[in-house]
Design an enzyme around this catalytic site. Structure first.
Site: not given
Length: 1338
Positions: A49, A52, A149, A266, A268, A367, A411, A1203, A1270
């Site tokens: 996402c 962080c 977002c 490398m 993670n 990929d 490798l 909105q 909404e």
């Protein structure tokens, strides 16, 4: 090897030395908990996402260069940042020092709403600018591709970033030699530059300039360290894990001999998610650091050798460079790899993941491996025994012992050969979303003709996503060698490949028929592509493609985003200092962008704080035979485990109708039901213990998951609801024709960026309890906590500063979690924190109700619908929650904009064994609105009329009556519709779409226009009451509090605008601290688009009370300041504090008679969307959307437009790509951004225009404004119907003329399978019942 080493790195220019680091710790919790830098957010824990995102900078002593790259702190082991400089959002600027231009612009361009994703966005953008101070728009969208977002719809974020581009605001597309800024060209009308309207929501002139010389320098100490320090392996030892960082190849090989089973990591990005989500544990991890040989780039005579330690982003740059340098015939494989690298994950993951890690992981949906396999690549392996080469072929991919790495081997590098003349390589992939999504199927294909004979000499085809690893179709390729490149060969190839690449009906991942179709659709694309090149190279011998087929080869690339907004300027007679009607920036915008905005989990730890983790049911319907807590309780740090027994007498609470259990330790009714709660000294300990709670179940029958099963078992919640108007049965007798149909809508996950969060703090005296929680309903939390603790409500205070997105999902479930946390806090006399992980949150809290709508319409030949009989079924889940209200609102709003003289609708809520579905933005209308529009589309098809005609003829006329007999004036609806028609140049573009479709066989465009009438109201006066408290202090400053919750919709900003207007004080003199049951009691839930309206009227009331009191003071000194008046009032003993109150709008509904005055007003609007689909893969691209909205007198156009856009994109996600997936046993598979795809920056319409209708009527709402939260969600259905239109065009051309039934969401799978052709006919199909599917549609 050293003993335990010291960890040394820099954060924001300051040195950090950690003497006893735990190798299991990730950088994110280290930054947040240890260094208290809470700007970097936890959003998903899996790198999906971008919340962080931080910038990592490393110095290379050989090249003498510093590399800055974005990375996901949630996946970075803290041990791996040794010698690096980490920059977080706090390090680039703050309100205390100076803010950075990126922070300023994202805030002032209105690119923040809830603000939770903003620090990540800022850091992605900042890192891009550190590397490219003058970025292109391509670089910009690429940099933000890994950041999600859920609030803004991305347009304002792009606007903010565009201000750094050298071609600011321009599409960079000079099509037809004209730039889009000279409007009119793109079919958008020339806008008259009058004084009436405005097209800008911010002014660029006042922005701080970007000055690269002002950035933090790379710490000189780290440079010296990298250059001078003796190189030796670093070892970090924790309680359970040892981390080894070799710095030379020799040491790496030694470590691998000593620990052959230890993974080499490398970035993670592969091991990290396995450890986190699959519970894999490695006692030793080897992580090489700056080993030269792993980073080689070598152009040899036969190909390119790339070090296995290079990141995918570095590989992308190297290949792009190679493609520029080398002749085209040599770079076929490189171009194919580049194509996939550009869409692979997000920029953060590409900068962390290594080439070697990607290859060796051999993920089934890799990929790059299919392309590397067909490209005849070889892997250079090394161990203490020496070096060897293995081909990257099927044996390696299948992990055959002879062809795989031995445990002690590593490798080192990969050889990627150059392609030859007459050799062609292509890559294909299809995912749920165009970028940052794992492929459903991908493929690499290569053919070599030797000479220009067109006879196949070599052929190689690999697929990912269709087996446990990458599959090579070796036998098929072998059989095709020696054949010419023509249609017969293609036909044979398709049949052979389908036979060889076998996919059983129960294959993991589901979508089996779609995958089979993609296998041969990709093959066809490859055939066309090669045929086209052969024709170019030798026009005499090769037949040319049909013109209509050419477009099959073009990818659906988005051109650069371009947007326009148009809103009313304020009345010239308005006072200059009055902020109402101006696009004021979000009150917390700058704090969002600097990371200083505090959310629930950012609050500092309370002394001796405990952490709570839930244990949830793993069965959909079962009796619990036993719960064994012994192993969990024996873990260090575990304080207590609470079950149903602890809560005896207080284990249920009635929110709306029926009481609901908090913990269920006897019988469970869904997967994800709360069974017990583990309380421990730390989060890590609590989660570890929760996994060790052993539950024995005895399965019960029936397990009801779908609406169809509920109907079959007659499993419903009472009561059912019915609404009738006119005489339906009589009307059916006089109509020309009858149209019947049904549509199924899947559910939707809220995916608020901040997961459910609560902190319960017991006070030392009087049994008081403070609850800090991320909720829309503080009073509800107060009520349930008081009930569970058997306390009066005046002892429980609930505080909410801000919420990181909610959308209806932070109400009742939040209350249950808060109550359990408060009970634990009360029992142990210590604060208890509970923060759900993303996967838990998605599992426990559920979301929007799946719906089944059935309709029968009586129609005249001119398209008028005289009679309509409908049935709504919603999937409520295991408890009633808010399902009855959702059902009722859905029925009351279901006719959308149409007057049906005779109408009947019945609604039932199904009781199923799924977590209870709940409130979600739009509250039933996004489902029932789609049912009616689907009916209209069917009617249009039956009558042979365009859907727009049928919409027009059935629309409400000016003054009319709704089915529940409330009067309605729809003058503005017609105006929105007409203006949208004009603004979108509908008829011109309809003709252009038809022309395009007649010239292209494999690509189709669609255009659709949908109106919306969204009734606003809460159904009763009591639900709409609101209160506020306004204090004026002696220095003239004002403090305001109200009952509304700030969750991104900007309510606090609007409230300050109200105070500023009413009291005539500058905005800067008004402060708002947050919402608390301590200051404003008994506040209603913040929902239903009315939060600003109701609370604003309460604030206005308080301000007017104060003005009335102070009238004598002000009249004595009319030129005075508020400071003068406040002090004078104080000296005359006049109170400077007032409460304000609003009783709510009158509203009622009688379901017996079917009559009511339910709604205060209606929001009208219309949207026109154009899409293009790829009939071979099911991909779609949103080309352009135009929206016209009637929003009354806007209080803040920037917030209101935000909105509308945010809701539109969320609605577009609901109807196209957001798909929940459940196993036949009722287990939710989609538990995070990896599996559940919300729209990203690449999904928004390439052109996006929003225009607000000039205000016409005054009303008794706040300053005649309308709530916008909404209504926009339903306009996302214009994309659904545009795709429907495109699919229809494809089917008509293929001679399929029957009615088209498409369910929501319209995923690539549904689009592809609806565009039936020779390939969908060719695939094998499994008989239902002959296999157990991996997932079921819900």
């Amino acid at each position: 090897m050293d003993g335990a080493a010291e960890l040394l790195f820099y954060v924001n220019g300051r040195k950090v030395i950690e003497k006893n680091v735990d190798p299991e710790t990730m950088l994110l919790p280290y930054l947040r908990k240890k260094l208290r830098l809470t700007g970097t957010k936890y959003g998903c824990g899996g790198g999906g996402c971008g919340a962080c995102t931080v910038m990592i900078s490393r110095y290379n002593p050989v090249t003498k260069k510093i590399r800055h790259y974005p990375a996901n702190a949630c996946l970075i082991p803290v041990c791996s940042v040794y010698g690096a400089a980490v920059t977080t959002v706090e390090g680039i600027g703050s309100t205390k020092t100076r803010i950075h231009p990126v922070q300023e612009r994202i805030a002032k361009c209105h690119g923040t709403q809830c603000g939770f994703c903003t620090p990540g966005m800022v850091m992605s953008m900042y890192t891009l600018l550190r590397n490219h101070p003058d970025p292109t728009l391509d670089q910009l969208t690429d940099a933000l591709g890994g950041n999600l977002c859920r609030c803004t719809g991305y347009r304002p974020i792009i606007d903010a970033c565009k201000t750094f581009c050298n071609t600011s605001g321009c599409c960079q597309s000079k099509e037809n030699g004209a730039c889009c800024l000279n409007q009119g060209i793109n079919g958008s009308p020339e806008v008259e530059e009058g004084d009436e309207t405005s097209q800008k929501l911010f002014s660029e002139e006042e922005f701080l300039p970007l000055d690269p010389t002002q950035e933090l320098i790379f710490p000189p100490e780290l440079m010296t360290m990298a250059e001078k320090q003796p190189q030796r392996t670093r070892v970090f030892r924790g309680d359970r894990m040892t981390w080894i960082s070799p710095v030379t190849l020799k040491e790496l090989l030694e470590a691998k001999v000593k620990y052959p089973q230890a993974p080499v990591i490398m970035g993670n990005t592969s091991t990290g998610p396995e450890v986190k989500f699959k519970g894999v544990f490695h006692p030793v991890i080897i992580s090489p650091d700056r080993i030269e040989e792993l980073n080689v780039v070598n152009y040899a005579y036969n190909g390119l050798t790339l070090g296995a330690g290079l990141s995918l982003a570095q590989v992308e740059d190297i290949l792009a460079d190679a493609v520029l340098k080398l002749p085209e015939e040599k770079t076929q494989t490189y171009q194919a790899l580049l194509k996939h690298l550009r869409t692979l994950a997000g920029s953060q993951i590409r900068n962390m993941a290594s080439l070697g890690g990607h290859i060796v992981s051999r993920h089934l949906d890799s990929d790059l491996n299919p392309i590397l396999a067909v490209g005849n690549c070889t892997l250079n392996l090394l161990s203490k025994q020496g070096e060897r080469q293995v081909p990257l072929n099927e044996q390696f991919l299948r992990k055959c012992p002879s062809a795989d790495l031995k445990p002690e081997e590593i490798l080192v590098s990969v050889n990627i050969p150059y392609s030859r003349k007459w050799e062609f390589v292509s890559a294909f992939r299809q995912a749920q979303r165009q970028q940052n999504a794992l492929a459903i199927v991908n493929s690499g294909m290569r053919v070599f003709f030797g000479e220009g004979s067109g006879i196949i000499r070599e052929l190689s085809i690999s697929y990912g996503g269709v087996g446990p690893t990458t599959i090579c179709a070796k036998n098929s390729c072998q059989k095709l060698i020696g054949r010419p490149w023509n249609e017969e060969m293609l036909d044979a190839a398709c049949r052979l490949v389908l036979e060889e690449v076998f996919l059983p009906g129960s294959a993991p991942g589901g979508k089996v028929e779609f995958k089979r179709t993609l296998i041969i659709s990709f093959l066809f694309k490859f055939y066309l592509g090669v045929a086209q090149i052969l024709k170019r190279m030798d026009p005499v011998h090769y037949p040319s493609l049909e013109d209509k087929y050419e477009s099959a080869l073009e990818d659906l690339h988005s051109r650069h985003h371009w947007s326009a907004v148009n809103y009313q300027n304020v009345d010239p007679k308005q006072l200059p200092q009055d902020p109402i009607g101006h696009p004021i920036m979000h009150l917390s915008g700058i704090k969002h962008a600097t990371g200083e905005a505090i959310y629930c989990d950012d609050m500092p730890a309370v002394d001796r704080e405990l952490f709570l983790a839930f244990v949830t049911s793993s069965r959909a319907h079962a009796k619990i035979v036993s719960i064994d807590l012994s192993e969990a309780l024996s873990l260090p740090g575990v304080v207590d485990i609470m079950t149903e027994e602890h809560l005896e007498g207080v284990n249920s609470f009635r929110f709306l109708t029926k009481p609901e259990k908090l913990l269920g330790s006897e019988e469970v009714f869904c997967v994800g039901q709360l069974v017990c709660a583990v309380i421990a000294e730390s989060e890590v300990q609590a989660r570890r213990a929760a996994k060790l709670v052993r539950i024995v179940y005895q399965d019960l029958e029936p397990v009801i998951l779908t609406i169809e099963e509920a109907i079959q078992h007659n499993s419903f919640f009472e009561p059912e609801r019915k609404l009738e108007y006119g005489n339906v049965d009589e009307a059916f007798k006089v109509v020309d024709q009858i149209v019947e149909g049904e549509i199924h809508l899947g559910g939707q996950e809220h995916f608020y960026m901040e997961t459910q969060s609560v902190l319960a703090v017991p006070k030392r005296e009087d049994q008081e309890m403070d609850i800090y929680v991320s909720t829309q309903y503080p009073r509800g939390i107060q009520d349930i906590v008081a009930s569970v603790l058997k306390l009066p409500a005046n002892k429980v205070m609930c505080h909410v500063k801000r919420v990181g997105g909610a959308f209806g999902g932070k109400v009742f479930r939040t209350g249950i979690m808060a109550a359990i946390a408060a009970f634990a806090a009360n029992k142990h006399g210590r604060a208890v924190r509970c923060i759900l992980e993303r996967g838990e949150d998605m599992l426990i809290t559920a979301g929007r109700h799946p719906y089944l709508g059935k309709y029968k319409a009586g129609v005249m030949n001119d398209g008028r619908i005289l009679a309509l009989d409908m049935e709504h079924y919603s999937n409520g889940g295991t408890t009633l929650d808010e399902s009855l209200l959702v059902l009722e609102m859905g029925i009351l709003k279901m006719e959308n904009c149409y007057k049906f003289p005779n109408l009947r609708c019945r609604g039932r809520t199904c009781r199923t064994n799924l977590p209870s579905n709940t409130a979600f933005r739009g509250f039933g209308f996004p489902q029932t609105g789609l049912i009616i529009e689907s009916c209209i589309t069917d009617v249009a098809a039956k009558c042979g009329l365009p859907p727009e005609k049928v919409r027009m003829i059935n629309m409400y006329k000016e003054i009319d009556q709704t089915p529940y007999k409330q009067e309605i004036n729809t003058k503005n609806l017609m105006q929105c519709w007409k203006e949208c028609m004009a603004m979108s140049s509908y008829s011109l573009r309809k003709a252009a779409v038809e022309k395009f479709n007649s010239e292209n066989y494999w690509k189709k465009k669609g255009l659709a226009m949908v109106p919306v009438k969204y009734p606003v109201g809460l159904g009763s006066r009591a639900a709409g009451q609101a209160a506020a408290l306004v204090h004026i202090y002696l220095d003239g400053s004002v403090l305001v509090t109200h009952g509304g919750i700030e969750m991104g919709q900007g309510v606090h900003t609007k409230m300050i605008q109200v105070v500023s207007r009413e009291l005539g004080v500058p905005l800067s003199d008004v402060h708002l601290r947050g919402t608390s049951t301590e200051t404003v009691p008994n506040a209603n839930i913040s929902a239903g688009s009315v939060v600003a309206d109701l609370n604003g009227l309460a604030i206005k009331d308080a301000c007017q009370t104060l003005l009335k009191r102070l009238e004598p003071i002000i009249s004595k000194n009319p030129r005075g300041t508020w400071k003068d008046w406040a002090q004078a009032a104080f000296h005359e003993s006049i109170s400077l504090s007032a409460t304000g109150y609003f009783r709510g709008y009158e509203a009622s509904m009688n379901w017996e008679t079917g009559e009511g005055q339910m709604f205060e007003y209606f929001v009208f609007g219309a949207a026109c969307s154009e899409v293009e689909i790829d009939c071979l893969t099911g991909a779609h691209k949103n080309i352009r959307t135009d929206i016209v909205m009637d929003i009354g007198h806007s209080i803040n156009p920037a917030i209101d437009i935000g909105q509308i856009e945010g809701a539109f994109i969320q609605g577009m996600g609901l109807y196209t790509i957001e798909e929940l997936s459940y196993s036949p046993q009722g287990v939710l598979y989609t538990r995070g951004p990896d599996q559940y795809k919300i729209p990203t920056i690449c999904d928004i319409p390439t052109e996006f225009h929003i225009s607000l209708l000039p205000p016409s009527q005054t009303s008794n709402t706040l300053y005649s404004s309308k709530g916008m939260g909404e209504s926009g969600i339903f306009l996302g259905s214009s994309v659904f119907f545009a795709i429907h239109d495109a699919v229809n065009a494809a089917r008509r051309e293929r001679g399929l003329l029957g009615p088209l039934k498409l369910n929501s969401p319209l995923t690539p799978e549904k689009i592809r399978m609806a565009c039936e052709d020779k390939f969908t006919k060719m695939i094998p199909r499994d008989k239902p019942g002959s296999y157990v599917p991996w997932n079921i549609p819900i």
